[in-house]
Design an enzyme around this catalytic site. Structure first.
Site, mmCIF file in Angstrom:
data_model
loop_
_atom_site.group_PDB
_atom_site.id
_atom_site.type_symbol
_atom_site.label_atom_id
_atom_site.label_comp_id
_atom_site.label_asym_id
_atom_site.label_seq_id
_atom_site.Cartn_x
_atom_site.Cartn_y
_atom_site.Cartn_z
ATOM 1 N N SER A 83 47.648 82.983 -11.816
ATOM 2 C CA SER A 83 47.167 84.276 -12.303
ATOM 3 C C SER A 83 45.684 84.529 -12.028
ATOM 4 C CB SER A 83 47.482 84.437 -13.798
ATOM 5 O OG SER A 83 48.888 84.423 -14.000
ATOM 6 N N GLU A 110 57.167 75.495 -7.659
ATOM 7 C CA GLU A 110 58.475 76.157 -7.445
ATOM 8 C C GLU A 110 59.374 75.306 -6.544
ATOM 9 O OE1 GLU A 110 56.821 79.916 -6.180
ATOM 10 O OE2 GLU A 110 56.069 80.217 -8.217
ATOM 11 N N HIS A 132 54.358 72.650 -4.131
ATOM 12 C CA HIS A 132 54.259 73.771 -5.075
ATOM 13 C C HIS A 132 55.269 73.557 -6.212
ATOM 14 C CE1 HIS A 132 54.291 77.757 -6.824
ATOM 15 N NE2 HIS A 132 53.134 77.966 -6.217
ATOM 16 N N GLY A 159 52.165 83.304 -12.345
ATOM 17 C CA GLY A 159 52.908 84.558 -12.436
ATOM 18 C C GLY A 159 53.092 85.062 -13.861
ATOM 19 N N ASN A 208 49.273 82.654 -1.188
ATOM 20 C CA ASN A 208 50.655 82.181 -1.087
ATOM 21 C C ASN A 208 51.560 83.385 -1.347
ATOM 22 O OD1 ASN A 208 53.153 81.027 -1.314
ATOM 23 N ND2 ASN A 208 52.700 79.837 -3.162
ATOM 24 N N LYS A 255 54.673 83.575 -1.098
ATOM 25 C CA LYS A 255 55.997 83.184 -1.618
ATOM 26 C C LYS A 255 57.086 83.926 -0.825
ATOM 27 C CE LYS A 255 53.806 81.984 -5.915
ATOM 28 N NZ LYS A 255 53.869 81.797 -7.354
ATOM 29 N N GLU A 278 47.540 73.883 -10.179
ATOM 30 C CA GLU A 278 48.235 75.093 -10.618
ATOM 31 C C GLU A 278 49.061 74.782 -11.867
ATOM 32 O OE1 GLU A 278 48.759 77.995 -7.020
ATOM 33 O OE2 GLU A 278 50.535 76.764 -7.236
HETATM 34 P P1 13P Z 1 50.158 83.765 -9.285
HETATM 35 O O1 13P Z 1 48.767 84.013 -8.729
HETATM 36 O O2 13P Z 1 51.089 84.911 -9.004
HETATM 37 O O3 13P Z 1 50.130 83.332 -10.693
HETATM 38 O O4 13P Z 1 50.763 82.531 -8.435
HETATM 39 C C1 13P Z 1 50.023 81.375 -8.287
HETATM 40 C C2 13P Z 1 50.695 80.500 -7.300
HETATM 41 O O5 13P Z 1 51.771 79.981 -7.578
HETATM 42 C C3 13P Z 1 50.068 80.297 -5.990
HETATM 43 O O6 13P Z 1 50.664 79.274 -5.292
#
Ligand code: 13P
Length: 255
Positions: free
Chosen positions: A216, A100, A98, A176, A10, A12, A170
């Site tokens: 992560s 976010e 997601h 992150g 992803n 983003k 997740e």
């Molecule tokens: P990270 O791997 O940067 O923690 O992000 C995970 C994520 O949100 C994948 O959709």
């Protein structure tokens, strides 16, 4: 085990068109037979890159996916992307739910259920994300939270529709942040999700559903996570932006 191992990147809101194509070319050059045979690899860039990336990946086993789509087929929804439009780029997948999107764009379980249904109707596979916040982890309401996300987002689907779903767990506190759920903690939740699916649909469907971990994931922790019985791969953020790291994670999923 009959489940497909999957590693999805992803990206983003990173990488413009030119950068997306450069990263895709790099990843394409690094995917070897050991990954091809064992792992389904999906790249989810910003939507502007989907069509060009698909052309670059033609003839390879690497799939593309969008990070979001609307539930309507078309209409006056400025700035939105219809599922049929995603499909027309050659994409096979779409990430829905997601954290976010839930957090910053106010996407509710209801909206997500509509998005999931519509995406599947247009022939897309759905990477459906669930996960608890730090607060919910600490006050121990996380099972309830995840169950609600799964029930409301997915259980309006019939069995056939549900076969197009991949679940991604997740935990929001692990995204992150460099904090990862321990393999054992993640396994516990994955097992819980699989049991929900078995109880609602049936054990066979649950057995065949891929459940990915995200938060992560890095080359140095991927192997331990993917070794757990109910963890079928990963949804990767930061580490998906570095071709070599991403490929190492793909290899870990196939090991
Ligand atoms: P990270 O791997 O940067 O923690 O992000 C995970 C994520 O949100 C994948 O959709």
């Amino acid at each position: 085990m009959s489940r497909t191992k999957i590693v999805a990147g992803n990206w983003k809101m990173h990488k413009n068109l030119e950068e997306s194509l450069a990263l895709t070319t790099e990843i394409r050059g690094l995917v070897r037979d050991e990954v091809k045979a064992k792992v389904e690899v999906i790249l989810c860039p910003p939507a502007i890159s989907l069509a060009s990336m698909h052309r670059l990946l033609e003839g390879t086993s690497i799939h593309t996916g969008a990070q979001n789509c609307h539930w309507e087929d078309q209409g006056a929804f400025t700035g939105e992307l219809a599922p049929g439009m995603v499909k027309s780029t050659g994409a096979t997948h779409v990430i829905i739910g997601h954290s976010e999107r839930r957090q910053y764009f106010g996407e509710t379980d209801d909206m997500l259920a509509n998005k999931v249904k519509s995406a599947i109707r247009h022939g897309l596979k759905v990477l459906f994300c669930v996960g608890e916040s730090l607060q919910q982890r600490e006050d121990k309401t996380f099972y309830k939270v995840i169950e609600k996300q799964i029930r409301e987002g997915l259980f309006g689907l019939d069995r056939k529709e549900f076969s197009s779903v991949v679940v991604a767990y997740e935990p929001v506190w692990a995204i992150g942040t460099g904090l990862t759920a321990s393999p054992e903690d993640a396994q516990e939740i994955h097992h819980f999700i699989r049991r929900l699916i078995a109880d609602f649909y049936n054990p066979e469907i649950a057995e065949n559903t891929s459940i990915l971990y995200g938060g992560s994931v890095k080359p140095d922790n991927a192997k331990q996570l993917f070794a757990m019985g109910d963890i079928d791969g990963g949804l990767i953020g930061g580490a998906a932006l570095k071709a070599r790291d991403f490929i190492e994670i793909c290899k870990a999923a196939g090991a």
